[in-house]
Every structure is written in C-alpha cells, then in structure tokens.
Enzyme design. Structure first.
Site, PDB file in Angstrom:
ATOM      1  N   ARG A   1      -3.125 -10.058   5.483  1.00  0.00           N
ATOM      2  CA  ARG A   1      -3.530 -10.179   4.081  1.00  0.00           C
ATOM      3  C   ARG A   1      -2.407  -9.655   3.188  1.00  0.00           C
ATOM      4  NH1 ARG A   1      -6.298  -6.895   0.311  1.00  0.00           N
ATOM      5  NH2 ARG A   1      -7.764  -8.026  -1.038  1.00  0.00           N
TER       6      ARG A   1
ATOM      7  N   LYS B   1       0.813  -1.217   0.000  1.00  0.00           N
ATOM      8  CA  LYS B   1       0.000   0.000   0.000  1.00  0.00           C
ATOM      9  C   LYS B   1       0.847   1.268   0.000  1.00  0.00           C
ATOM     10  CE  LYS B   1      -4.324  -1.928   1.595  1.00  0.00           C
ATOM     11  NZ  LYS B   1      -5.308  -2.065   2.674  1.00  0.00           N
TER      12      LYS B   1
END
Length: 293
Positions: A260, A225
């Site tokens: 995740r 991210k």
C-alpha cells in the site's frame, strides 16, 4: 498461485506484488491531506502508474487523529467511489474504514474490499457486512484507536513483537471466519506504525515468515511512515518516497503480496528493477517482437 476472491471477482497473486494506491479524501492526512489535484486526476494518475487497487479513506488514522462522524465520512467517501467506478470498471476499490454504515454504502456502489485498521474490532457490525457482501477483508493489527495507539502501554510486546502480532492477528481472523467471512477473501496487515516503534515496524518486514505461517497473504503499508523518518532522518512525510521504495523492495523480498503506497509510480518502478535484476522478471518493454532488446 494464490487467487483471492473479492465479491466473486478473482484477484490472483503472483510473484510481483500487487500495488494498492492510497486515495485520501480527508483534509488532515499525515502525508497528503487536502491534495490540490482534482479527484479524477488523482485517480487517473494512479491507474496510469499501475495501481491494482485504489484504497479510499475518509477518516485520518494518523497518530492522535480523532474519530470522524459517520455522516461526514460518507460525504467524503461515496463521491470518490462513484468517481473511481466512472473512470474504471476493472480496478478493485478498497474502503479504509472502521464503520459498518460506511462500508455498506460503499459496497452498494461497487467497492470490493474493506480495509479496517482496527482488525474489525472497532465496530461489531462490520464483519457481518463483509460476510454478507462476500467482500475482501484486510485485517490490520493495532491495539488502540489512533488517538492513543502510540501510548507507551500499547508499545509493549512481551514475547517478541512479531510473535505477538501474529497471535493477535490469528485471533482476529478466527473471529472473522466464525462470523462467516470467506477465508479466501482475507488479507493480513501487521500494522506498521500502528502501536509500534520504528524498530518494531522494521521487524514486521524483516521477520515476515512468522506472519506468513498463519496461511494468509500479507499486505505491507510502510508508505511515508514515521519509522522511515527515524531511519533516514527525513522529518517531512511527503519527502519519504525514496525511503518508501526501500521498504517496498524489502517487503516484496520478504514475501508480502500487496503493498500500500502513496506514490504508485515510484513503487512500481523500484519493484520492476528489483525483479528484473534479482529474478530475471523483465517487463514487456524489454522485449520487441519476442526478442530481447
């Protein structure tokens, strides 16, 4: 030991975090959309690398992404569910969707978990589907749809980002419980990168004890991210696996039970070394006939 239940199947959580492998079946994911590898190869690789859950997403939730019609999302997701189940009866299947029709059709094919980036607020019917199938529910915190979630108005957290996220997650989970979702099937995701700045995202890992106080297991989703790019200076999402390993270890150290990730092997290896060095949890390969090598 905490044992979750997803459609009646036990999912025990231990000291070593469970890994959720990301299987994007979208052409426009921020990191790995339109993978050149055949779907079956992607699935087998994640299983070989140690994925406990495969999370299938048919709609990109990157910042600025537009909504995908239900029919198109179904065309992407359902073949992937079938393929996973053909390859493995054991791995848990999670569906990354905001839509009740997509969730229900995937659950009919054997999926066990619904992972909703809207915290089950986008589609009023989705929580009822989860309750009816006794499925797992990953409740993620966000404040807007992906096309607007990084607007300045949604990045204001008066009273502290972690405290505010915890309170908003509490309201989301209370709503699910009232709609019949089993408490032992709920996992909380504070939504790293969703309506969050880089500093706010990092704080959600650093101050995880405030989220754990809600009484539910936590899922961390830092993989590739933009907050990692802000920390390291790496502009290319696919080149952020090293940074993801750092956030994976930090998440585990702070008490997150599920992580995740895109690169399951990198996460598994980094966690294996961390636990071996810091907590003496040596993998099986360290032993030969019951003796340390």
């Amino acid at each position: 030991m905490t044992v979750l239940k997803f459609r009646g199947r036990p999912f025990p959580l231990g000291p070593f975090p469970k890994l959720m492998g990301i299987l994007n079946v979208t052409p426009d994911s921020f990191s790995d959309g339109g993978s050149p590898l055949p779907l079956s190869d992607q699935i087998r690789r994640m299983l070989e690398e140690g994925a406990d859950i495969i999370d299938i997403g048919g709609e990109s939730t990157r910042p600025g992404a537009a909504e995908v019609p239900v029919e198109e999302e179904l065309e992407r997701v359902l073949p992937a569910v079938r393929t996973v189940r053909e390859i493995s009866e054991d791995v848990f299947i999670s569906i990354d969707t905001r839509k009740a029709p997509v969730a229900e059709e995937a659950l009919k094919l054997g999926a066990e978990i619904i992972n909703d980036v809207s915290g089950f607020l986008f589609d009023p019917g989705l929580a009822g589907v989860v309750a009816r199938y006794r499925a797992g529910a990953v409740v993620m915190h966000s404040r807007a749809t992906p096309d607007r979630m990084q607007d300045k108005e949604f990045l204001q957290y008066h009273g502290g980002v972690v405290e505010t996220v915890a309170e908003e997650l509490r309201k989301m989970t209370d709503r699910l419980l009232a709609l019949g979702v089993d408490r032992n099937s709920i996992v909380l995701d504070p939504g790293i990168g969703f309506a969050k700045t880089a500093a706010q995202s990092a704080a959600l890992i650093q101050e995880a004890e405030k989220l754990l106080a809600l009484g539910y297991p936590l899922l961390s989703g830092p993989s590739r991210k933009s907050f990692l790019g802000k920390i390291t200076g790496e502009p290319v999402p696919a080149e952020r696996d090293y940074a993801t390993c750092g956030s994976t270890i930090a998440s585990a150290a702070k008490g997150y039970s599920i992580i995740r990730v895109h690169n399951v092997k990198a996460a598994k290896d980094s966690l294996s070394v961390y636990y071996a060095c810091m907590q003496g949890m040596m993998p099986a390969l360290f032993f030969d006939g019951g003796k340390r090598l």
